[in-house]
Design an enzyme around this catalytic site. Structure first.
Site, short mmCIF file in Angstrom:
data_model
loop_
_atom_site.label_atom_id
_atom_site.label_comp_id
_atom_site.label_asym_id
_atom_site.label_seq_id
_atom_site.Cartn_x
_atom_site.Cartn_y
_atom_site.Cartn_z
N ASP A 236 0.86 -1.18 0.00
CA ASP A 236 0.00 0.00 0.00
C ASP A 236 0.90 1.23 0.00
O ASP A 236 1.87 1.28 0.76
CB ASP A 236 -0.89 0.01 1.25
CG ASP A 236 -1.71 1.29 1.37
OD1 ASP A 236 -2.70 1.42 0.61
OD2 ASP A 236 -1.37 2.14 2.20
N ASP B 212 1.11 5.23 0.68
CA ASP B 212 0.44 6.38 1.30
C ASP B 212 1.35 7.60 1.13
O ASP B 212 2.07 8.01 2.03
CB ASP B 212 0.20 6.09 2.79
CG ASP B 212 -0.57 7.21 3.49
OD1 ASP B 212 -0.92 8.19 2.82
OD2 ASP B 212 -0.79 7.10 4.71
N GLU C 70 1.80 11.34 0.88
CA GLU C 70 1.12 12.56 1.29
C GLU C 70 2.04 13.78 1.12
O GLU C 70 2.71 14.17 2.06
CB GLU C 70 0.66 12.43 2.74
CG GLU C 70 -0.30 11.26 2.96
CD GLU C 70 -0.83 11.17 4.38
OE1 GLU C 70 -0.99 12.21 5.05
OE2 GLU C 70 -1.08 10.04 4.84
#
Length: 325
Positions: A87, A89, A91
């Protein structure tokens, strides 16, 4: 009750996915895999990045050579510890996240190319193990994220797109932080529904979209006792607390009254004496989100984070309202 556990977080260093504490991480991976004896369908996925460890993504995927090395390292961790996928992520691509994060215009295209290369290495691993590996991403649940990431191309390689439909709070104005819909008279504010529609319009199929739930609250002290509470000026942010704490120790106690915003499908707490406001998800709002997922045939729900609700109040509600699927 869970189908996927995202192990957060794996860092990005020298254009590689990097375990910052390999000794502890290896023990955690072994213990998480043991849970499959209880739940054989459970998938364990490494989540790379997060708010604090996204500063090196832009550099890590800037060139073909760097990007392939990153993808290979991520798949390598999955293979070494017998995990079930990756996954990402990040940001954020193309826009500022935490102070000091590197971001550039090229992130939009490289975001999709990163998933292409990760999928390549995970598919190569599949040929060895004969196991399908998950590739997912956690994304900012707001339009500016879509403007700076090629979601139409990215979704071709992804199994799920986890919408972080929480932390929707203006800097100094009191509002919900994980509302499903906008509040009355504030139709332009961010919400779960707005995020779903924005990503769908960008080319992401509904069955890949996962709605986020917050297992924690956010809290502010307000500037006055004027009503209504929502949209008042906040003067100080304080810790909101996890849901187990809120339900057991705050709701209906010491001056805190619970309110429900029908328009937003969201609860909030307010203490008129101390002028403290808390925004969060509760059982009712989680049920509303589950019903929304079923109505629009979305991919499911996810939450941040597990240790915020150790008594499983909200996880149990989600499990019961998604028909145990």
């Amino acid at each position: 009750k869970l189908s996927i556990i995202n192990y957060a977080f794996v860092d990005v260093k020298g254009n590689r996915a990097f375990l910052t504490n390999e000794a502890t991480d290896s023990i955690n991976f072994r213990n998480l895999n043991e849970l499959k004896k209880i739940n054989p369908g459970l998938r364990i996925v490494i989540s790379i990045g997060g708010w604090s460890w996204s500063e090196n993504f832009s550099d890590a995927v800037l060139t073909d050579t760097a990007r392939l090395a990153f993808a290979k390292s991520a798949a390598g961790i999955v293979a070494e510890y017998n995990l079930d996928g990756v996954d990402i992520d990040w940001e954020y691509p193309g826009i500022p996240g935490e102070d000091g994060n590197v971001y550039r215009r090229e992130d939009k295209e490289n975001f999709a190319l990163m998933f292409r290369d990760c999928r390549k290495y995970l598919d190569s691993l599949k040929k060895i193990t004969n196991k399908k590996y998950l590739l997912t991403t956690a994304v900012g649940g707001f339009p500016q994220f879509v403007d700076n990431a090629d979601m139409k191309k990215s979704q071709e390689y992804l199994d799920y797109i986890n919408l972080m439909t929480y932390d929707y709070h203006p800097k100094d104005i009191v509002s919900h932080h994980t509302n499903l819909f906008p509040s009355a008279d504030f139709e332009k504010e961010n919400s779960g529904d707005k995020a779903v529609k924005t990503f769908a319009k960008a080319g992401v199929p509904a069955h890949k979209l996962v709605v986020g739930m917050a297992f924690y609250g956010r809290s502010w002290f307000l500037d006055s006792t004027k009503t209504p509470v929502l949209k008042r000026k906040a003067v100080k942010q304080v810790r909101g607390g996890g849901y187990t704490f809120l339900k057991d120790s705050v709701v209906g106690k010491n001056g805190f009254a619970e309110y429900w915003d029908d328009k937003a499908s969201a609860p909030y707490l307010y203490n008129d004496s101390t002028r403290q406001f808390i925004t969060y998800d509760n059982e009712r709002s989680v049920k509303e989100k589950c019903n929304y997922v079923k109505k629009y045939k979305l991919g499911g729900v996810m939450f941040w984070e597990y240790n915020s609700d150790p008594k499983l109040y909200l996880l149990t509600t989600a499990h019961e309202n998604l028909d145990h699927q």
